[in-house]
Design a protein around this motif. Sequence first.
Motif, PDB file in Angstrom:
ATOM      1  N   HIS A   1       0.866  -1.184   0.000  1.00  0.00           N
ATOM      2  CA  HIS A   1       0.000   0.000   0.000  1.00  0.00           C
ATOM      3  C   HIS A   1       0.903   1.235   0.000  1.00  0.00           C
ATOM      4  O   HIS A   1       1.802   1.369   0.843  1.00  0.00           O
ATOM      5  CB  HIS A   1      -0.919  -0.001   1.231  1.00  0.00           C
ATOM      6  CG  HIS A   1      -2.053   0.965   1.081  1.00  0.00           C
ATOM      7  ND1 HIS A   1      -3.278   0.593   0.574  1.00  0.00           N
ATOM      8  CD2 HIS A   1      -2.109   2.290   1.312  1.00  0.00           C
ATOM      9  CE1 HIS A   1      -4.065   1.667   0.517  1.00  0.00           C
ATOM     10  NE2 HIS A   1      -3.392   2.699   0.969  1.00  0.00           N
ATOM     11  N   ALA A   2       0.657   2.154  -0.967  1.00  0.00           N
ATOM     12  CA  ALA A   2       1.558   3.310  -1.125  1.00  0.00           C
ATOM     13  C   ALA A   2       1.586   4.170   0.131  1.00  0.00           C
ATOM     14  O   ALA A   2       0.565   4.342   0.801  1.00  0.00           O
ATOM     15  CB  ALA A   2       1.086   4.156  -2.306  1.00  0.00           C
ATOM     16  N   SER A   3       2.777   4.722   0.440  1.00  0.00           N
ATOM     17  CA  SER A   3       2.879   5.638   1.578  1.00  0.00           C
ATOM     18  C   SER A   3       4.127   6.503   1.466  1.00  0.00           C
ATOM     19  O   SER A   3       5.062   6.150   0.766  1.00  0.00           O
ATOM     20  CB  SER A   3       2.934   4.848   2.892  1.00  0.00           C
ATOM     21  OG  SER A   3       3.964   3.886   2.819  1.00  0.00           O
TER      22      SER A   3
ATOM     23  N   GLN B   1       1.276  11.072  -3.366  1.00  0.00           N
ATOM     24  CA  GLN B   1       2.374  10.776  -2.429  1.00  0.00           C
ATOM     25  C   GLN B   1       3.386  11.933  -2.385  1.00  0.00           C
ATOM     26  O   GLN B   1       3.895  12.285  -1.326  1.00  0.00           O
ATOM     27  CB  GLN B   1       3.086   9.479  -2.842  1.00  0.00           C
ATOM     28  CG  GLN B   1       2.209   8.243  -2.800  1.00  0.00           C
ATOM     29  CD  GLN B   1       1.523   8.032  -1.480  1.00  0.00           C
ATOM     30  OE1 GLN B   1       2.044   8.406  -0.432  1.00  0.00           O
ATOM     31  NE2 GLN B   1       0.320   7.467  -1.508  1.00  0.00           N
TER      32      GLN B   1
ATOM     33  N   HIS C   1       2.504  14.551   0.045  1.00  0.00           N
ATOM     34  CA  HIS C   1       2.963  14.300   1.422  1.00  0.00           C
ATOM     35  C   HIS C   1       4.431  14.734   1.559  1.00  0.00           C
ATOM     36  O   HIS C   1       4.799  15.396   2.539  1.00  0.00           O
ATOM     37  CB  HIS C   1       2.849  12.812   1.759  1.00  0.00           C
ATOM     38  CG  HIS C   1       1.444  12.339   1.980  1.00  0.00           C
ATOM     39  ND1 HIS C   1       0.582  12.902   2.883  1.00  0.00           N
ATOM     40  CD2 HIS C   1       0.745  11.326   1.404  1.00  0.00           C
ATOM     41  CE1 HIS C   1      -0.579  12.266   2.867  1.00  0.00           C
ATOM     42  NE2 HIS C   1      -0.501  11.300   1.971  1.00  0.00           N
TER      43      HIS C   1
ATOM     44  N   PHE D   1      -7.501  -2.028   3.713  1.00  0.00           N
ATOM     45  CA  PHE D   1      -6.177  -1.832   4.329  1.00  0.00           C
ATOM     46  C   PHE D   1      -6.249  -0.986   5.586  1.00  0.00           C
ATOM     47  O   PHE D   1      -5.726  -1.355   6.626  1.00  0.00           O
ATOM     48  CB  PHE D   1      -5.229  -1.179   3.311  1.00  0.00           C
ATOM     49  CG  PHE D   1      -3.945  -0.690   3.916  1.00  0.00           C
ATOM     50  CD1 PHE D   1      -3.794   0.637   4.298  1.00  0.00           C
ATOM     51  CD2 PHE D   1      -2.894  -1.568   4.149  1.00  0.00           C
ATOM     52  CE1 PHE D   1      -2.614   1.087   4.879  1.00  0.00           C
ATOM     53  CE2 PHE D   1      -1.714  -1.130   4.732  1.00  0.00           C
ATOM     54  CZ  PHE D   1      -1.572   0.205   5.093  1.00  0.00           C
ATOM     55  N   HIS D   2      -6.902   0.176   5.516  1.00  0.00           N
ATOM     56  CA  HIS D   2      -6.872   1.134   6.612  1.00  0.00           C
ATOM     57  C   HIS D   2      -7.528   0.571   7.863  1.00  0.00           C
ATOM     58  O   HIS D   2      -7.153   0.942   8.983  1.00  0.00           O
ATOM     59  CB  HIS D   2      -7.559   2.430   6.188  1.00  0.00           C
ATOM     60  CG  HIS D   2      -6.860   3.125   5.068  1.00  0.00           C
ATOM     61  ND1 HIS D   2      -6.829   2.616   3.791  1.00  0.00           N
ATOM     62  CD2 HIS D   2      -6.128   4.251   5.021  1.00  0.00           C
ATOM     63  CE1 HIS D   2      -6.115   3.401   3.028  1.00  0.00           C
ATOM     64  NE2 HIS D   2      -5.672   4.408   3.735  1.00  0.00           N
TER      65      HIS D   2
HETATM   66  O1  LIG Z   1      -4.465   5.193   1.251  1.00  0.00           O
HETATM   67  C1  LIG Z   1      -4.423   6.010   0.347  1.00  0.00           C
HETATM   68  C2  LIG Z   1      -3.089   6.523  -0.167  1.00  0.00           C
HETATM   69  C3  LIG Z   1      -2.003   6.212   0.848  1.00  0.00           C
HETATM   70  C4  LIG Z   1      -1.667   7.404   1.787  1.00  0.00           C
HETATM   71  O2  LIG Z   1      -0.829   8.290   1.103  1.00  0.00           O
HETATM   72  O3  LIG Z   1      -2.818   8.122   2.182  1.00  0.00           O
HETATM   73  C5  LIG Z   1      -0.937   6.849   3.038  1.00  0.00           C
HETATM   74  C6  LIG Z   1      -1.789   5.843   3.822  1.00  0.00           C
HETATM   75  C7  LIG Z   1      -0.912   5.235   4.863  1.00  0.00           C
HETATM   76  C8  LIG Z   1      -0.187   4.087   4.576  1.00  0.00           C
HETATM   77  C9  LIG Z   1       0.644   3.524   5.536  1.00  0.00           C
HETATM   78  C10 LIG Z   1       0.805   4.138   6.779  1.00  0.00           C
HETATM   79  C11 LIG Z   1       0.116   5.328   7.054  1.00  0.00           C
HETATM   80  C12 LIG Z   1      -0.747   5.878   6.105  1.00  0.00           C
HETATM   81  N1  LIG Z   1      -0.629   7.982   3.906  1.00  0.00           N
HETATM   82  C13 LIG Z   1       0.645   8.432   3.940  1.00  0.00           C
HETATM   83  O4  LIG Z   1       1.557   7.954   3.305  1.00  0.00           O
HETATM   84  C14 LIG Z   1       0.861   9.560   4.867  1.00  0.00           C
HETATM   85  C15 LIG Z   1      -0.181  10.068   5.620  1.00  0.00           C
HETATM   86  C16 LIG Z   1       0.036  11.133   6.474  1.00  0.00           C
HETATM   87  C17 LIG Z   1       1.301  11.693   6.601  1.00  0.00           C
HETATM   88  C18 LIG Z   1       2.345  11.176   5.856  1.00  0.00           C
HETATM   89  C19 LIG Z   1       2.131  10.118   4.985  1.00  0.00           C
HETATM   90  N2  LIG Z   1      -5.505   6.488  -0.258  1.00  0.00           N
HETATM   91  C20 LIG Z   1      -6.829   6.078   0.191  1.00  0.00           C
HETATM   92  C21 LIG Z   1      -7.907   7.074  -0.218  1.00  0.00           C
HETATM   93  C22 LIG Z   1      -7.672   7.734  -1.513  1.00  0.00           C
HETATM   94  C23 LIG Z   1      -6.923   8.905  -1.573  1.00  0.00           C
HETATM   95  C24 LIG Z   1      -6.728   9.591  -2.785  1.00  0.00           C
HETATM   96  C25 LIG Z   1      -7.338   9.050  -3.934  1.00  0.00           C
HETATM   97  C26 LIG Z   1      -8.081   7.860  -3.882  1.00  0.00           C
HETATM   98  C27 LIG Z   1      -8.240   7.197  -2.668  1.00  0.00           C
HETATM   99  C28 LIG Z   1      -7.169   4.675  -0.363  1.00  0.00           C
HETATM  100  O5  LIG Z   1      -6.369   4.173  -1.172  1.00  0.00           O
HETATM  101  O6  LIG Z   1      -8.182   4.146   0.074  1.00  0.00           O
END
Ligand SMILES: O=C(CCC(O)(O)[C@H](Cc1ccccc1)NC(=O)c1ccccc1)N[C@@H](Cc1ccccc1)C(=O)O
Length: 591
Positions: free
Chosen positions: A317-319, A348, A351, A476-477
Amino acid sequence: ELYNETVAKAFLQFYEHTAQVVWNQFMEATWNYVTNITNKNREEMLLKDMERSQHTLYFGTRAHLFKIDDFQDPDVKRMLSKLQNVYKAALPKDELQEAPAVLAGRAGARAEGQPERGLTLAPFLGLDLEEIMATSRDQEELLWAWQGWRDAVGLQVRMTFERYVQLSNKAAKLNGYKDMGAMWRSAYESDTLERDVEQLYEELQPLYLNLHTYVRRALYRFYGPQLINLRGPIPAHVLGNMWAQSWVSILDLVLPFPEKPPEDVTRIMRGQHWKPKKMFQEAEKFFTSLGLLSTPPEFWKNSMMERPTDGREVECHASAWDFYNGEDFRIKKCTEVTIEDLLSIFHQMGHIQYFLQYKNLSVIFRTGANPAFEEAVGSVITLSASSHSQLLTRGLLSRQHQDEEEEVNVLMSIALEMVAFIPFAYLVDLFRWKVFDGTIQKAVYNQEWWNLRLKYQGLCPPIPRTEDDFDPGAKFHISASMPYIRYFFSLVLQFQFHEALCKASGHVGPLHRCNIYNSKNAGKLLEDVLKLGSSKPWPEVLQKITGETKVSTKALMTYFKPLLNWLVTENVRHGEILGWPDFSCTFDKET
Ligand SMILES: O=C(CCC(O)(O)[C@H](Cc1ccccc1)NC(=O)c1ccccc1)N[C@@H](Cc1ccccc1)C(=O)O
Ligand SMILES: [Zn+2]
């Protein structure tokens, strides 16, 4: 007396220097684990996590000793009050030991011994099943993938989820919150968050209803009456996505003007031999074109831009990652050469830009103004990056002109991503808030999940579900205990930001044609917001960029107005029933 403001400043300095070391080591250990999932790396991560908790607890308990209300300096007051929340570090040692195995589900540790076979298979399985969900038009095959993922992952999470709720609520109470939902919501510094998001959802519902009705008709035409009921919910496995949270993969089935299909950007990227690294460079170019910061050499050296080919198991999962030393920032993504992944890389890199802009602040303030701001930054750039004019400028489209009908087609593809997402982004934490506050008890977890999926998304499970299943765990979340309301909030915010940045860039004309590429004015507005981190209350930060202190759906509704007009006309023409009065899910076919 002892704990005065001068002592507080020295205390915060001491925190600052020790926190940078402790957090950097924790991030390194966690990065090593998620990019090479082995028992040894898990142990090392748990050790660093324990050290981080001890550090948090040491300073958190002492932060309570200061009488913050008597202090003058607003920064000192804000920093001390943020330190007072110690999160899970409040738990007794033995439960803190248990927490990772329980709290981080799939992405994190298992209690002991080898991870379950299904789980080690899951990351590989996951991407292939998602591919099937996006591309297959055979509803039996879609059902197989949909059920396969839930059996492989959902059930695993169920085993630990109840214990996870107990531990979470205990930690929340020890920090003075009534439950973990209240602690999560406290990140927004508002005691009306639940009502505020409900109000935003209600304003957006007509837009979603019209899209749902139109898409249901299109699916009816393709799959027929034995699968689709024009007065009922849509089965969840035919929307082109494992969670039906984005419907962009079925654009070909729902295209308003099928004789004018949009160009296939993925095919053009592959024809031009794009590689993942070039996709990251493309995103970086957009940010620097606004006068924003470029990424340091460490980013290109240390990031994981593709799934490793040496057999390592990774969390795909992208982060984006901040290593809290002001110079090491990374992205972890199993990049495929597709337009979806290019846009996800913009998200990404948003962030990363936030990390770069606030890197000189105290560690305590190195987060977004609120979690939705963090998610909105990359997404607002994506709105411009995916615009016709930008794709044209970057050689990813060849057709210059776009007529009215082509424009409706493009707005439809963006709505399938953004508008379809609205009810899903809203209900994920509606479910978890109710689980945390006890409204939803363990005996009805799955049934209540599907009640929310029906009520807000107008979806049905394609086969009967029981309490032996745990479908929320397939997201995932939820398995990684990552809050989700931030994405709902960010969806509204990103259009409000887009409108403000477009105005600053001197854009005239419809909002959906705006592209802020190269606008230093727009970049400056964004920079002034990002470098504040979480040092100021977010309404103040919102006002700096938009002039308003309240989140508003006006910009999002303006952006999609041309499409809503088209959808309403279309739905009226077909005499459609908006919504799903036949709320039952038709499993047993009458025929
Ligand atoms: O989960 C994500 C993208 C990954 C992320 O960039 O939000 C990521 C999630 C994550 C992964 C592992 C540990 C923690 C969070 N968040 C970050 O990388 C992040 C968040 C806050 C601060 C720094 C980095 N998007 C969500 C919702 C989404 C977002 C945008 C477009 C479509 C869908 C999803 O796919 O359901
Ligand atoms: Zn994100």
